[in-house]
Design an enzyme around this catalytic site. Structure first.
Site, PDB file in Angstrom:
ATOM      1  N   GLU A 127       0.881  -1.174   0.000  1.00 56.25           N
ATOM      2  CA  GLU A 127       0.000   0.000   0.000  1.00 56.25           C
ATOM      3  C   GLU A 127       0.912   1.216   0.000  1.00 56.25           C
ATOM      4  O   GLU A 127       1.479   1.565   1.040  1.00 56.25           O
ATOM      5  CB  GLU A 127      -0.897  -0.006   1.248  1.00 56.25           C
ATOM      6  CG  GLU A 127      -1.912  -1.143   1.288  1.00 56.25           C
ATOM      7  CD  GLU A 127      -3.074  -0.949   0.315  1.00 56.25           C
ATOM      8  OE1 GLU A 127      -3.143   0.100  -0.360  1.00 56.25           O
ATOM      9  OE2 GLU A 127      -3.900  -1.865   0.222  1.00 56.25           O
ATOM     10  N   CYS A 130      -2.034   9.501   2.685  1.00 54.20           N
ATOM     11  CA  CYS A 130      -1.579   8.895   1.423  1.00 54.20           C
ATOM     12  C   CYS A 130      -2.495   9.259   0.265  1.00 54.20           C
ATOM     13  O   CYS A 130      -2.050   9.407  -0.864  1.00 54.20           O
ATOM     14  CB  CYS A 130      -1.499   7.387   1.565  1.00 54.20           C
ATOM     15  SG  CYS A 130      -3.060   6.637   2.060  1.00 54.20           S
TER      16      CYS A 130
HETATM   17  P1  NAD Z   1       8.185   4.763   4.958  1.00 57.18           P
HETATM   18  O1  NAD Z   1       8.153   3.950   3.721  1.00 57.18           O
HETATM   19  O2  NAD Z   1       9.362   5.640   5.205  1.00 57.18           O
HETATM   20  O3  NAD Z   1       8.091   3.812   6.267  1.00 57.18           O
HETATM   21  C1  NAD Z   1       7.076   2.840   6.434  1.00 57.18           C
HETATM   22  C2  NAD Z   1       7.603   1.737   7.349  1.00 57.18           C
HETATM   23  O4  NAD Z   1       8.740   1.120   6.737  1.00 57.18           O
HETATM   24  C3  NAD Z   1       8.029   2.178   8.734  1.00 57.18           C
HETATM   25  O5  NAD Z   1       7.555   1.239   9.681  1.00 57.18           O
HETATM   26  C4  NAD Z   1       9.555   2.156   8.662  1.00 57.18           C
HETATM   27  O6  NAD Z   1      10.160   1.805   9.884  1.00 57.18           O
HETATM   28  C5  NAD Z   1       9.835   1.086   7.630  1.00 57.18           C
HETATM   29  N1  NAD Z   1      11.047   1.363   6.866  1.00 57.18           N
HETATM   30  C6  NAD Z   1      11.541   2.587   6.530  1.00 57.18           C
HETATM   31  N2  NAD Z   1      12.662   2.445   5.788  1.00 57.18           N
HETATM   32  C7  NAD Z   1      12.878   1.113   5.657  1.00 57.18           C
HETATM   33  C8  NAD Z   1      13.878   0.327   5.011  1.00 57.18           C
HETATM   34  N3  NAD Z   1      14.887   0.903   4.356  1.00 57.18           N
HETATM   35  N4  NAD Z   1      13.783  -1.016   5.078  1.00 57.18           N
HETATM   36  C9  NAD Z   1      12.768  -1.606   5.724  1.00 57.18           C
HETATM   37  N5  NAD Z   1      11.798  -0.919   6.377  1.00 57.18           N
HETATM   38  C10 NAD Z   1      11.846   0.421   6.345  1.00 57.18           C
HETATM   39  O7  NAD Z   1       6.824   5.566   4.959  1.00 57.18           O
HETATM   40  P2  NAD Z   1       6.318   6.657   5.987  1.00 57.18           P
HETATM   41  O8  NAD Z   1       7.161   7.877   5.863  1.00 57.18           O
HETATM   42  O9  NAD Z   1       6.131   6.056   7.330  1.00 57.18           O
HETATM   43  O10 NAD Z   1       4.841   6.956   5.391  1.00 57.18           O
HETATM   44  C11 NAD Z   1       4.644   7.821   4.337  1.00 57.18           C
HETATM   45  C12 NAD Z   1       4.423   7.094   3.027  1.00 57.18           C
HETATM   46  O11 NAD Z   1       3.451   6.079   3.168  1.00 57.18           O
HETATM   47  C13 NAD Z   1       3.860   8.020   1.949  1.00 57.18           C
HETATM   48  O12 NAD Z   1       4.464   7.733   0.711  1.00 57.18           O
HETATM   49  C14 NAD Z   1       2.370   7.659   1.911  1.00 57.18           C
HETATM   50  O13 NAD Z   1       1.719   7.970   0.706  1.00 57.18           O
HETATM   51  C15 NAD Z   1       2.441   6.187   2.173  1.00 57.18           C
HETATM   52  N6  NAD Z   1       1.172   5.702   2.724  1.00 57.18           N
HETATM   53  C16 NAD Z   1       0.395   4.867   1.970  1.00 57.18           C
HETATM   54  C17 NAD Z   1      -0.825   4.435   2.464  1.00 57.18           C
HETATM   55  C18 NAD Z   1      -1.732   3.520   1.678  1.00 57.18           C
HETATM   56  O14 NAD Z   1      -2.678   3.013   2.261  1.00 57.18           O
HETATM   57  N7  NAD Z   1      -1.502   3.304   0.397  1.00 57.18           N
HETATM   58  C19 NAD Z   1      -1.253   4.860   3.720  1.00 57.18           C
HETATM   59  C20 NAD Z   1      -0.424   5.701   4.448  1.00 57.18           C
HETATM   60  C21 NAD Z   1       0.792   6.118   3.948  1.00 57.18           C
END
Ligand code: NAD
Length: 476
Positions: free
Chosen positions: A220, A254
């Site tokens: 997602e 998002c």
């Molecule tokens: P992110 O991708 O930075 O982090 C999400 C999760 O991944 C966190 O738990 C983090 O600890 C982990 N993570 C971060 N870097 C990682 C790595 N290198 N390896 C493994 N795990 C890692 O996202 P965010 O900043 O928390 O959220 C914002 C993003 O999420 C935006 O792009 C937003 O559009 C998207 N989002 C999508 C939805 C949806 O339902 N489609 C909902 C909410 C947010």
């Protein structure tokens, strides 16, 4: 686990937990639907009994207003649990499918079975909702789950850990807190399914890790969700709905409207309505009403969003409303932008903050072409009273979901699949679609003893069999 996987995970601190969940998942495979419903009811009861704690955690994380917590973190979780509890008996029922003539005598059905041990990784922007919704779907499908909340919202992460420790034994559901390294250690394990919500950049890392174990994924993700306000739109209605969808959660959603194409004929009037709506919804005594407005989650995201704003100015764009920011409070005013250069960062990156660029257009085909040049969006918003325009946009613009004369609310209907396309996501969630994401659809063909249509075609292959096979291959 095979030898290679064992060697790879030897030093992994989560192997023991994973193995315990694996054993439990075998037990759950034979478990009852009533047991799954009991777990869902426990979640629902906990959420309604501890609503104040959820509100407090989210306030401590980024000063999210109470009403927004209730609307976007608590209600969707309670509604998802209720929806799963009342529909689960239908979802698990084997589904008969037609049997083609060459298979006469047999019957065909689809059975659903749990995938097994699941990993759910959540982002920080709706840290409670986006962990609980997939968990409800995973439990409804009969799985065990390890949950990894975002480190950026530590109060909610701790609340989730306390909640799961209170409700479940760790071989069924366990929260593991930690940063990127922890996430990567978890991703190295051979889960049966990984459900990741976060950015497209990290989604690629997750999918690469999953590929090593051929683990299925639901991703997602995010991206730039466009809005089209055409010349027939009810501009006051459109402005009010967009302002709410955009500035709720301080733009950190998002599916937030990311940028808006506005028809030339209504551009100025629409901009004025947006300004009025922002003032009505988010201002008190000519100041941002801090009580009703969330903050940017932390200083590094504050710098990222203000960096986008600086780049707008440097590349010839214009701030037509708002634009002030206070680092001490991670507060950025609801901001409208015009004339942003197509090459500016704000028009290229997901904004994920309270900045809204407006782009003038004169022909709908230009808009469809411009959106088509970008990665497929998670959401698309159309404000129009023209049946022809609405039909054309829905048909020609790919998107994960669409709202017509509304913003963001498609997320809340559990009978609609939720998810993106390619860069904005892979796989669907919510309700039955989320249940399926966490299930294996098993094809079952049942034949009667002593009967099979294929017997006519057993070797040795005579001329008659050869002719009959040609007929079947052509006509049946
Ligand atoms: P992110 O991708 O930075 O982090 C999400 C999760 O991944 C966190 O738990 C983090 O600890 C982990 N993570 C971060 N870097 C990682 C790595 N290198 N390896 C493994 N795990 C890692 O996202 P965010 O900043 O928390 O959220 C914002 C993003 O999420 C935006 O792009 C937003 O559009 C998207 N989002 C999508 C939805 C949806 O339902 N489609 C909902 C909410 C947010």
């Amino acid at each position: 686990m095979n030898t290679a996987q064992r060697t790879q995970t030897e030093t992994n601190p989560f192997v023991e937990l994973f193995e315990a969940q694996k054993r439990k998942s075998v037990e759950l495979r034979a478990g009852s639907i009533a047991d799954r419903k009991t777990k869902l009811k426990k979640i629902k009861r906990w959420v309604t009994a501890h609503t104040d704690k959820i509100i407090e955690a989210l306030y401590n994380d980024f000063k999210k207003p109470e009403v927004e917590v209730l609307l976007s973190e608590v209600q969707p979780v309670v509604a998802a649990a209720r929806h799963a509890i009342s529909n689960l008996h239908r979802w698990v029922r084997p589904k008969r499918v037609p049997t083609p003539l060459p298979l006469f005598g047999s019957s065909s059905s689809i059975y659903v079975e749990p995938k097994g041990v699941c990993l759910i990784i959540a982002p920080w922007n709706y840290p409670f909702n986006l962990m609980l919704l997939p968990l409800i779907e995973a439990i409804a499908a009969g799985n065990t789950a390890i949950l990894k909340p975002s480190e950026m919202t530590p109060h909610t992460a701790q609340l989730l850990e306390d909640m799961m420790d209170e409700l479940f034994l760790e071989d069924e559901v366990k929260v593991i807190q930690g940063e990127v390294h922890t996430s990567q250690q978890l991703l190295a394990l051979p889960f049966d399914h990984i459900f990741f919500t976060g950015s497209p950049a990290v989604g690629k890392i997750v999918m690469e890790a999953a590929a090593k174990n051929l683990t299925s994924v639901t991703l997602e993700l995010g991206g730039k969700s466009p809005v089209i306000v055409d010349e027939t739109a009810h501009i006051k209605d459109a402005a009010e709905k967009l302002v709410w969808g955009k500035f709720m959660n301080c733009g950190q959603t998002c599916i937030a409207p990311d940028y808006v194409f506005v028809h030339n004929n209504v551009f100025e009037a629409f901009q004025e309505e947006l300004k009025k709506a922002i003032q009505r919804e988010y201002y008190k005594d000519e100041q941002v009403n801090k009580e009703d407005y969330a903050r940017i989650v932390n200083n590094s995201h504050f710098k990222r969003v203000t960096g986008l704003l600086e780049d707008v100015i440097e590349t010839g764009g214009n701030i037509s409303f708002g634009g002030t920011a206070s680092a001490s409070d991670n507060l950025i005013e609801p901001t409208l932008i015009t004339q942003a250069a197509e090459s500016s960062r704000i028009m290229q990156e997901e904004i994920f903050g309270p900045l809204l660029p407006l782009v003038k257009y004169s022909r709908l085909s230009e808009v469809i072409e411009a959106i088509g040049k970008r990665p497929k969006p998670l959401a698309l918003y159309i404000f129009s009273r023209s049946a022809k325009n609405k039909k054309q946009i829905i048909k020609q613009v790919p998107a994960g979901g669409v709202c017509v004369n509304e913003s963001v609310l498609h997320f809340t209907n559990h009978d609609l699949p939720f998810g993106g396309v390619n860069n904005s996501g892979i796989g669907k969630s919510h309700g039955y679609y989320g249940f399926l994401a966490f299930s294996n659809e098993k094809a079952v063909l049942k034949q009667r003893v002593g009967l099979t249509s294929i017997k006519f075609f057993y070797p040795p292959y005579s001329n008659i069999i050869s002719k009959l096979t040609r007929f079947v291959a052509k006509y049946l």
